[in-house]
Design an enzyme around this catalytic site. Structure first.
Site, PDB file in Angstrom:
ATOM      1  N   ASN A  27      34.995  33.957  33.567  1.00 12.52           N
ATOM      2  CA  ASN A  27      36.042  34.896  33.153  1.00 12.52           C
ATOM      3  C   ASN A  27      37.186  34.827  34.146  1.00 12.52           C
ATOM      4  OD1 ASN A  27      34.558  36.678  35.193  1.00 12.52           O
ATOM      5  ND2 ASN A  27      33.117  36.597  33.486  1.00 12.52           N
ATOM      6  N   SER A  75      35.454  41.702  29.855  1.00 10.64           N
ATOM      7  CA  SER A  75      34.419  40.840  30.426  1.00 10.64           C
ATOM      8  C   SER A  75      33.277  41.643  31.037  1.00 10.64           C
ATOM      9  CB  SER A  75      35.053  39.965  31.508  1.00 10.64           C
ATOM     10  OG  SER A  75      34.050  39.368  32.286  1.00 10.64           O
ATOM     11  N   GLU A  77      31.784  40.887  33.570  1.00 11.27           N
ATOM     12  CA  GLU A  77      31.916  40.832  35.033  1.00 11.27           C
ATOM     13  C   GLU A  77      33.157  41.580  35.519  1.00 11.27           C
ATOM     14  OE1 GLU A  77      29.692  40.087  36.970  1.00 11.27           O
ATOM     15  OE2 GLU A  77      28.444  38.476  36.177  1.00 11.27           O
ATOM     16  N   HIS A  96      36.339  33.397  37.795  1.00 14.74           N
ATOM     17  CA  HIS A  96      34.893  33.254  37.998  1.00 14.74           C
ATOM     18  C   HIS A  96      34.394  32.159  37.056  1.00 14.74           C
ATOM     19  CE1 HIS A  96      30.648  33.858  37.926  1.00 14.74           C
ATOM     20  NE2 HIS A  96      30.642  34.464  36.757  1.00 14.74           N
ATOM     21  N   HIS A  98      31.242  29.003  36.063  1.00 19.42           N
ATOM     22  CA  HIS A  98      29.878  28.494  36.174  1.00 19.42           C
ATOM     23  C   HIS A  98      29.939  26.973  36.274  1.00 19.42           C
ATOM     24  CE1 HIS A  98      28.012  32.232  33.975  1.00 19.42           C
ATOM     25  NE2 HIS A  98      28.709  32.557  35.038  1.00 19.42           N
TER      26      HIS A  98
HETATM   27 ZN   LIG Z   1      29.039  34.499  35.546  1.00 16.59          ZN
END
Ligand SMILES: [Zn+2]
Length: 218
Positions: A27, A75, A77, A96, A98
């Site tokens: 995000n 989100s 997060e 952020h 992955h």
């Molecule tokens: Zn994550």
């Protein structure tokens, strides 16, 4: 002046194109100008795949993570983003991801030491690993704030990475750089072991980093 909805959307598209995120993972957000003294942020929506996202899907939230208008779900997060903004007045944007090598480093639980000059110049030094926190939790947010310190990126243990920047461009550049140094570190370790930069170089580059990004801290 803060980044706009279009700036954030363009960055989100680039995150997806560069393979830093997949489907709806990861995000990004920007800090908006406060309204009557109250915090405002623009953040990617939860659960919506990037391929289907439109600029109007980005959700404006307040400091309590409540949407200011519209029906978008912010989100999952969001707490991580808001905690980083509160601890880092210099942060105008948070990314952020992955991404593969960063997530692998986060899964190993091992920090990425300062092994290339760019790390210290643009990220402020090593990329530390925050202690584990359940995704979306306040514990994860607090762990990230603690581990990032005054630097621009941090690994989230068993999860991924997070970067901040003055603008969304800077935050995205930091995320791309972390992914690259995570690759370099992994390859160097296979090739016999990564060597840390000389202490004098780290000291000089840290000073340049602070002067450039955190002049008020000096
Ligand atoms: Zn994550």
């Amino acid at each position: 002046m803060s980044d706009t909805r279009d700036d954030l959307f363009a960055a989100v598209r680039e995150m997806d194109r560069r393979g830093l995120v997949s489907r709806s993972s990861g995000n990004a957000s920007v800090r908006l100008d406060p309204v009557e003294g109250a915090e405002r942020y623009l953040i990617t929506p939860a659960f919506l795949p990037y391929s289907q996202m439109e600029p109007s899907d980005l959700v404006e939230i307040d400091g309590d993570i409540d949407p200011v208008d519209g029906e978008g779900i912010p989100s999952t997060e969001s707490a991580l983003h808001v905690a980083l903004y509160r601890s880092r007045p210099d942060a105008g944007a948070v990314v952020h991801t992955h991404s593969l090598y960063s997530s692998a480093a986060a899964a190993s639980g091992r920090r990425i030491p300062p092994i290339v000059d760019e790390m210290v110049l643009y990220l402020g030094g090593a990329v530390e690993v925050a202690r584990y926190g359940f995704p979306g939790s306040e514990e994860l947010a607090a762990a990230a704030v603690e581990a990032i310190g005054d630097r621009r990126a941090v690994l989230l243990r068993n999860h991924g990475m997070c970067a901040v920047g003055g603008t969304i461009r800077e935050a995205l550049d930091a995320a791309v750089l972390v992914e690259r140094v995570a690759q370099i570190h992994a390859l160097a370790e296979i090739g016999g072991g990564a060597a840390i930069l000389p202490a004098e170089a780290i000291e000089a580059e840290r000073a340049a980093y602070l002067m450039r990004y955190l002049p008020d801290s000096r």
